[in-house]
Design an enzyme around this catalytic site. Structure first.
Site, PDB file in Angstrom:
ATOM      1  N   ASN A   1      -5.862 -70.433   0.027  1.00 55.94           N
ATOM      2  CA  ASN A   1      -6.683 -71.519   0.562  1.00 55.94           C
ATOM      3  C   ASN A   1      -7.974 -71.679  -0.241  1.00 55.94           C
ATOM      4  O   ASN A   1      -8.406 -72.792  -0.543  1.00 55.94           O
ATOM      5  CB  ASN A   1      -6.993 -71.253   2.037  1.00 55.94           C
TER       6      ASN A   1
ATOM      7  N   LYS B   1     -10.076 -69.810   9.845  1.00 55.54           N
ATOM      8  CA  LYS B   1     -10.746 -69.284   8.638  1.00 55.54           C
ATOM      9  C   LYS B   1     -10.143 -69.879   7.371  1.00 55.54           C
ATOM     10  O   LYS B   1     -10.833 -70.014   6.344  1.00 55.54           O
ATOM     11  CB  LYS B   1     -10.709 -67.760   8.632  1.00 55.54           C
TER      12      LYS B   1
ATOM     13  N   ALA C   1      -1.619 -59.449   0.353  1.00 59.09           N
ATOM     14  CA  ALA C   1      -0.325 -58.796   0.191  1.00 59.09           C
ATOM     15  C   ALA C   1      -0.348 -57.747  -0.912  1.00 59.09           C
ATOM     16  O   ALA C   1       0.209 -56.653  -0.759  1.00 59.09           O
ATOM     17  CB  ALA C   1       0.744 -59.848  -0.105  1.00 59.09           C
TER      18      ALA C   1
ATOM     19  N   SER D   1      -6.501 -59.431   4.964  1.00 60.00           N
ATOM     20  CA  SER D   1      -5.501 -58.688   4.191  1.00 60.00           C
ATOM     21  C   SER D   1      -4.932 -59.551   3.083  1.00 60.00           C
ATOM     22  O   SER D   1      -4.700 -60.746   3.266  1.00 60.00           O
ATOM     23  CB  SER D   1      -4.357 -58.232   5.109  1.00 60.00           C
TER      24      SER D   1
ATOM     25  N   GLU E   1      -1.882 -73.030   4.184  1.00 62.14           N
ATOM     26  CA  GLU E   1      -1.829 -73.299   5.621  1.00 62.14           C
ATOM     27  C   GLU E   1      -3.085 -73.996   6.134  1.00 62.14           C
ATOM     28  O   GLU E   1      -3.060 -74.651   7.177  1.00 62.14           O
ATOM     29  CB  GLU E   1      -1.604 -72.000   6.399  1.00 62.14           C
TER      30      GLU E   1
END
Length: 318
Positions: A248, A183, A132, A130, A268
């Site tokens: 990422n 991932k 945003a 997903s 992250e």
């Protein structure tokens, strides 16, 4: 009533989608809540997504509803401290983590972090492929709701489903949180690959071998094999490794191109890679791509060095 804590892009998009059902939604913003409430938009994160009338924004945790599920859309590396600081408000609530990663110090994912920090709360996780902007724009998106309590999982599934959000559920919380965490690490590797000009074939190889690493570590930690092939694993991997909407992936692109990257953007995959490498070393699990990403992120490797290390590994069966 549903409360969303955290007005970043993802938290805001979830609040917008939920509010489009007509139910009252409260969105808590650490700062700027009054401006968002007045302007009826998150101008910094999602400027093209106006707030529905049923969405209320506040910067005071004392204003949030006392009942109903709470979505925790705070960065993974801040989750533990956020829960500790607000334990009185969040204890005994249904807490649905809407973040991905592993805590750099504890090596735990979001559900385990909730369980260890607030044992009285009911922990769940919303994860999957997903972006945003897609959710806020009303584009169709499928997510996984992971909750060990099957009955609570069904209740949350009903509460969080909207016209554009289709929610699947699982009781395999370990698999769901590790799929969403790992991932991001592989996405950094794929971004570096493309940024360095290595081509789509090399990216496909990294995705495939990266998925093998994801399965290897997740199964060792008790995940169910099928979970990693679903939305929270392979689905999220496919999206994150192929789109520049992924932070990422963009970070990896910058590494490959030897370009600076905006330090204010949360990536992250970086702390998660470091947590994975530490945990894997302790349990003697081979995670070469994750190890390379951790070294790249620390500046210990160049992309060329990382590629040479991966290509020079001993030949073996797939």
């Amino acid at each position: 009533m549903i409360t969303v804590l955290g007005a970043g892009a993802f938290g805001t998009s979830l609040a917008i989608s939920l509010a489009h059902t007509g139910q009252p939604i409260t969105l808590w913003a650490r700062s700027g809540g009054a401006d968002m409430q007045a302007s009826r938009q998150n101008a910094r994160r999602l400027p093209d997504a106006p707030f529905p009338d049923s969405l209320t924004v506040s910067s005071s945790l004392s204003d949030i509803p006392q009942d109903g599920p709470v979505l925790l859309a705070v960065p993974m590396q801040q989750l533990r401290s956020f829960l500790t600081e607000n334990a009185d408000i969040l204890a005994q609530r249904a807490l649905v983590a809407a973040c991905k990663g592993l805590d750099l110090e504890t090596h735990l994912g979001p559900i385990e972090t909730i369980r260890t920090t607030l044992p009285s709360a009911n922990a769940a996780l919303l994860t999957g492929p997903s972006f945003a902007a897609d959710i806020a724009s009303g584009l169709p998106t499928a997510l996984t709701l992971a909750c060990e309590d099957a009955a609570l999982g069904k209740t949350l599934q009903q509460a969080l489903t909207t016209p554009n959000l289709r929610i699947y559920r699982t009781t395999d919380t370990t698999g769901a949180e590790l799929g969403g965490a790992l991932k991001n690490v592989i996405a950094i590797a794929c971004g570096a690959c493309i940024g360095k000009g290595m081509g789509d074939s090399a990216r496909a190889a990294l995705m495939t071998r990266g998925f093998a690493e994801m399965q290897r570590l997740a199964l060792r930690r008790g995940a169910q094999p099928d979970t990693l092939t679903g939305l929270s694993g392979f689905g999220d991997l496919a999206l994150t490794c192929t789109s520049e909407l992924s932070r990422n992936y963009r970070f990896g692109l910058a590494l490959g191109r030897a370009e600076p990257f905006d330090a204010s953007v949360t990536v992250e995959g970086v702390p998660t890679a470091k947590a994975v490498v530490a945990w894997a070393a302790e349990h003697k699990i081979d995670m070469p791509i994750c190890t390379a990403v951790a070294a790249l992120s620390d500046g210990d490797y160049s992309v060329s060095d990382a590629l040479q290390t991966l290509l020079s590994r001993p030949l073996k069966e797939e």
